[in-house]
Design an enzyme around this catalytic site. Sequence first.
Site, PDB file in Angstrom:
ATOM      1  N   ASP A   1       0.826  -1.213   0.000  1.00  0.00           N
ATOM      2  CA  ASP A   1       0.000   0.000   0.000  1.00  0.00           C
ATOM      3  C   ASP A   1       0.857   1.259   0.000  1.00  0.00           C
ATOM      4  OD1 ASP A   1      -2.263  -1.538  -0.007  1.00  0.00           O
ATOM      5  OD2 ASP A   1      -2.616  -1.384   2.157  1.00  0.00           O
TER       6      ASP A   1
ATOM      7  N   ILE B   1     -19.200 -24.519 -26.743  1.00  0.00           N
ATOM      8  CA  ILE B   1     -18.585 -25.843 -26.766  1.00  0.00           C
ATOM      9  C   ILE B   1     -19.677 -26.891 -26.627  1.00  0.00           C
ATOM     10  CG2 ILE B   1     -16.953 -27.407 -25.638  1.00  0.00           C
ATOM     11  CD1 ILE B   1     -15.400 -25.061 -24.663  1.00  0.00           C
TER      12      ILE B   1
ATOM     13  N   LYS C   1     -13.841 -26.489 -16.207  1.00  0.00           N
ATOM     14  CA  LYS C   1     -14.773 -25.601 -16.914  1.00  0.00           C
ATOM     15  C   LYS C   1     -15.331 -24.607 -15.897  1.00  0.00           C
ATOM     16  CE  LYS C   1     -18.911 -25.518 -19.821  1.00  0.00           C
ATOM     17  NZ  LYS C   1     -19.620 -24.514 -18.996  1.00  0.00           N
TER      18      LYS C   1
END
Length: 716
Positions: free
Chosen positions: A67, A112, A149
């Site tokens: 940071d 697909i 997937k």
Amino acid sequence: MTNSSPRYADPDENPYVEAPPTDFDPVDELSEGAAETQAELLRAAIREHDHRYYVEADPIIDDETYDRLFTRLQRLESAFGLSTENSPTGRVGGEPLAELATVEHVAPMLSIDNGVDADAVRDFDERVRSGLAGAGFDPDERRYVCEPKFDGLSVEVVYEDGEYVRAATRGDGRVGDDVTEQVRTIRSVPGRLRGDPPDLLAVRGEAYMPRDAFAAYNEELIERGEEPFANPRNAAAGTLRQLDPEVVAERPLEVFFFDVLAWEPDTDDRAVSRPATHRDELDAFDAFGLRRNGAVELVDDVEAAIDYRDRILEERDGLNYEIDGVVIKLNDRAACEALGSTSRAPRWAFAYKFPPRTATTTIRDVTVQVGRTGRLTPVAELDPVDVGGVTVSRATLHNPAEIEALGVNVGDRVRIYRAGDVIPYVPEVVEKRSDGTYGFPEECPVCGAPVERDGPLAFCSGGLGCPAQLDRAIEHWARRDALDVEGMGPERVADLRERGLVESLPELYDLTVEDLSDLDGWGETSARNLIEELESTKRPSLGAFLAGLGIPDVGATTARALAREFGDLDRLLDADEAELRAVDDVGPEVAGSIREFLATPENRAAIEGLRERGIEPESGDVGSNDDEAADALAGLTFVFTGSLSTTRRVAEDVVEGHGGSATGSVSGNTDYLVVGENPGRSKRDDAEANDVPVIDEDEFAEVLADRGVTWPPVED
């Protein structure tokens, strides 16, 4: 493209990589040159820390130190005007956007093919073997890459000369929403690639919200009194479509990259060649700093791929991201190119889905929804239940015949089935707690018109006179694959209907700028834009007009076939079922649907109302009874890219209406690539690779004129 270190920052050369100092000199004491040097070092170091944290999951500094480095860079850029487009500080989000623009993908983002059982995977493997043998490859040499997937939102991310330039959602596979500024805020998406990437690299990834981050974020929403997200996928999709990038930056999105859409190497001696296998492409992702999933495996045969899926299924609940199956891809790219793709899916990949998740609950009520075509769909109102991580409170009962087959009624305990994006439904009653079966209404619950049964289905007979059908009919009319009325989405339609401004489809064309500009949330500019959009649709192609009517079983392809056959709206309106059945792709059932729709008084009145307001579909240029005109472009195949003087759909209708073919991708069978304004890059590359002539719109007009076809279409 230049050679560069495989890391963003070398710790031997950059002091802000390992054990970085954070006790900085005051900004106002720095010279411009010193500030610029320090900013460059900080950008490189922060990119390295982002990569170590978000991609490698192996940070080398703590959050507080990070940071401090980040804040220092922000101050330098602000004080000395040193901001760059892909600086890490851009991840905090820029100015809100007015709307999401649409962009054409550099290459199609296809679906697909999928299945849920092992035999479907083996059938896929047999198709691959057969295709490879036919293409001259040894099918016994095939190997598959297996990967999870992901259940998120698919995105295209484009890099030029290693710099991030654009991101888009999948959309319809060819065109998606431009989410460049939103994706820029995701820390696992590099603003600059590492190593030696190609000049152009377009990659496909999946944006998602990790499970633990999703749970924590939902807790924050609940504490603020806001509605939590139903599941991580909805959270990811809703976040990326935010118009304010700062909102996106606050939400914990990640991306996995898993495919190459385009790879354009340099032209000098240091050209970066695209890897020959999918697995090697994924290794290249590592070199470029693109985050990919670590569960990818290369297997030797289909049985090993099936085993992989079974193992991933067992590990599913322990993963920090949602998946709904595995994807099996042929590894060799040359073999993949030989197999090619259908219009919607590659022949070299298959998604082996997981079994759907189920649960049991009680039906508390049944409501009946009225769809765009008048179809009545019964919906079970449920005691909320968790199904695969999603809270489900409604499930479809499909139709009256399904209700009768199940014997289901209010009060029964039922099983709920949900798989991926499939609407939850009721496959069985597990405990009968009611008397009898739910009684399906005999009148439309919206307009009161009689309900007609057609086999297992039920329909409202009110046609476009039914308010529920009208709402959806207007939305359908405005769709991209119909009249393409920009700015006429569901919310706008609902607004116009609720205010009583549109009581029929033709009344859309009675609207004025004055009607709209006084409405909340409109304004004169948006009102004028919509009126101009509507005016521009008054001379649609016949195919677009028919697609816009929403005739049951008639999509854009069938609408174009009807336009080619009849060429004139009046001839179609008068056609009987026998004439309709003579059209390609129109069987007896579809012919009956068309005839019934066109004969319904309410629908006929809507068509005549549209014509009275000047909406007259083009006749003669698309579809013709003149055999010579109908075959003028026979044997020619065209592909279009970029913006033409009219819509691309009109161009495709003209080509197909005169016997030619209009396809979405360039191949060796393409005769011409027609390039308009702001064209996509990939089609031009494919044209060059296949020696396909590239012509502009004027040259396209000349090609058509040589064959007696007018371009652009002549308005009557």
